[in-house]
Write an enzyme that holds these catalytic residues in place. Structure first.
Site, PDB file in Angstrom:
ATOM      1  N   HIS A   1       0.836  -1.195   0.000  1.00  5.89           N
ATOM      2  CA  HIS A   1       0.000   0.000   0.000  1.00  5.89           C
ATOM      3  C   HIS A   1       0.876   1.252   0.000  1.00  5.89           C
ATOM      4  O   HIS A   1       2.076   1.190   0.280  1.00  5.89           O
ATOM      5  CB  HIS A   1      -0.965   0.017   1.180  1.00  5.89           C
ATOM      6  CG  HIS A   1      -0.365  -0.318   2.512  1.00  5.89           C
ATOM      7  ND1 HIS A   1       0.663   0.391   3.067  1.00  5.89           N
ATOM      8  CD2 HIS A   1      -0.643  -1.307   3.394  1.00  5.89           C
ATOM      9  CE1 HIS A   1       0.969  -0.134   4.236  1.00  5.89           C
ATOM     10  NE2 HIS A   1       0.205  -1.190   4.459  1.00  5.89           N
TER      11      HIS A   1
HETATM   12  P1  TYD Z   1      -2.529  -3.848   7.188  1.00  3.31           P
HETATM   13  O1  TYD Z   1      -2.470  -2.385   6.882  1.00  3.31           O
HETATM   14  O2  TYD Z   1      -2.979  -4.764   6.115  1.00  3.31           O
HETATM   15  O3  TYD Z   1      -1.130  -4.324   7.744  1.00  3.31           O
HETATM   16  P2  TYD Z   1       0.331  -4.193   7.079  1.00  3.31           P
HETATM   17  O4  TYD Z   1       0.342  -3.032   6.189  1.00  3.31           O
HETATM   18  O5  TYD Z   1       1.174  -3.938   8.264  1.00  3.31           O
HETATM   19  O6  TYD Z   1       0.631  -5.472   6.402  1.00  3.31           O
HETATM   20  O7  TYD Z   1      -3.453  -4.002   8.485  1.00  3.31           O
HETATM   21  C1  TYD Z   1      -4.055  -5.208   8.861  1.00  3.31           C
HETATM   22  C2  TYD Z   1      -5.369  -4.903   9.561  1.00  3.31           C
HETATM   23  O8  TYD Z   1      -5.159  -4.141  10.745  1.00  3.31           O
HETATM   24  C3  TYD Z   1      -6.310  -4.077   8.685  1.00  3.31           C
HETATM   25  O9  TYD Z   1      -7.628  -4.577   8.878  1.00  3.31           O
HETATM   26  C4  TYD Z   1      -6.221  -2.687   9.259  1.00  3.31           C
HETATM   27  C5  TYD Z   1      -5.873  -2.922  10.703  1.00  3.31           C
HETATM   28  N1  TYD Z   1      -5.023  -1.871  11.270  1.00  3.31           N
HETATM   29  C6  TYD Z   1      -5.526  -0.998  12.223  1.00  3.31           C
HETATM   30  O10 TYD Z   1      -6.704  -1.080  12.631  1.00  3.31           O
HETATM   31  N2  TYD Z   1      -4.706  -0.055  12.753  1.00  3.31           N
HETATM   32  C7  TYD Z   1      -3.419   0.094  12.349  1.00  3.31           C
HETATM   33  O11 TYD Z   1      -2.694   0.993  12.843  1.00  3.31           O
HETATM   34  C8  TYD Z   1      -2.899  -0.807  11.343  1.00  3.31           C
HETATM   35  C9  TYD Z   1      -1.484  -0.679  10.860  1.00  3.31           C
HETATM   36  C10 TYD Z   1      -3.730  -1.766  10.844  1.00  3.31           C
END
Ligand code: TYD
Length: 136
Positions: free
Chosen positions: A53
């Protein structure tokens, strides 16, 4: 600006002594933003690719406080890969760059410092949309 300049590897002060290591990171000093959020990723393994992302608002610093992982950062043209393998090093990721984290060692604990509170709507999770937003 060159992607390596935009995403500097940061080396944090080691205040350790004979009792063990101590690393301090002060928001706005050792890193270029005030810290509003901290999260950490562990029990990901070598088969997993996380991230995938770009963020319209958030800036991040990534630190492997244990184990190691890699982060690939791209602006849609250039790409850098940084191996995070020491608790005293981190990488700064500004807004609007695409990033993937992968190659997690079994003991990897990837600490992320963020400049914002979580807001899912500032995440761009589709690469085509990312390219469009940055005009590529
Ligand atoms: P995601 O952004 O996919 O994790 P990464 O980029 O670290 O691989 O996040 C996984 C899940 O957690 C998604 O449903 C969003 C949630 N989330 C939060 O609620 N708060 C946060 O600060 C983060 C990073 C993720």
């Amino acid at each position: 600006m060159d992607l390596r300049e935009r995403c500097p590897v940061l080396h944090f002060a080691d205040l350790g002594d004979e009792r063990g290591k101590l690393v301090v990171i002060e928001g706005g000093e050792a890193i270029p933003f005030e810290i509003k959020r901290v999260f950490y990723i562990y029990e990901s393994d070598a088969t997993v690719v996380r991230g995938q992302h770009a963020n319209r608002e958030s800036e991040f610093v990534l630190i492997n406080v244990a184990g190691k992982s890699k982060v690939r950062i791209t602006d849609g043209t250039d790409e850098v890969v940084i191996e995070l393998d020491r608790p005293m090093m981190g990488v700064y990721i500004p807004r609007m760059l695409w990033k993937d984290m992968y190659d997690f060692s079994p003991d990897s604990v990837l600490l992320v410092l963020a400049s914002t509170h979580y807001d899912g709507s500032e995440y761009i999770r589709n690469y085509e949309e990312y390219l469009k937003e940055i005009g590529k």
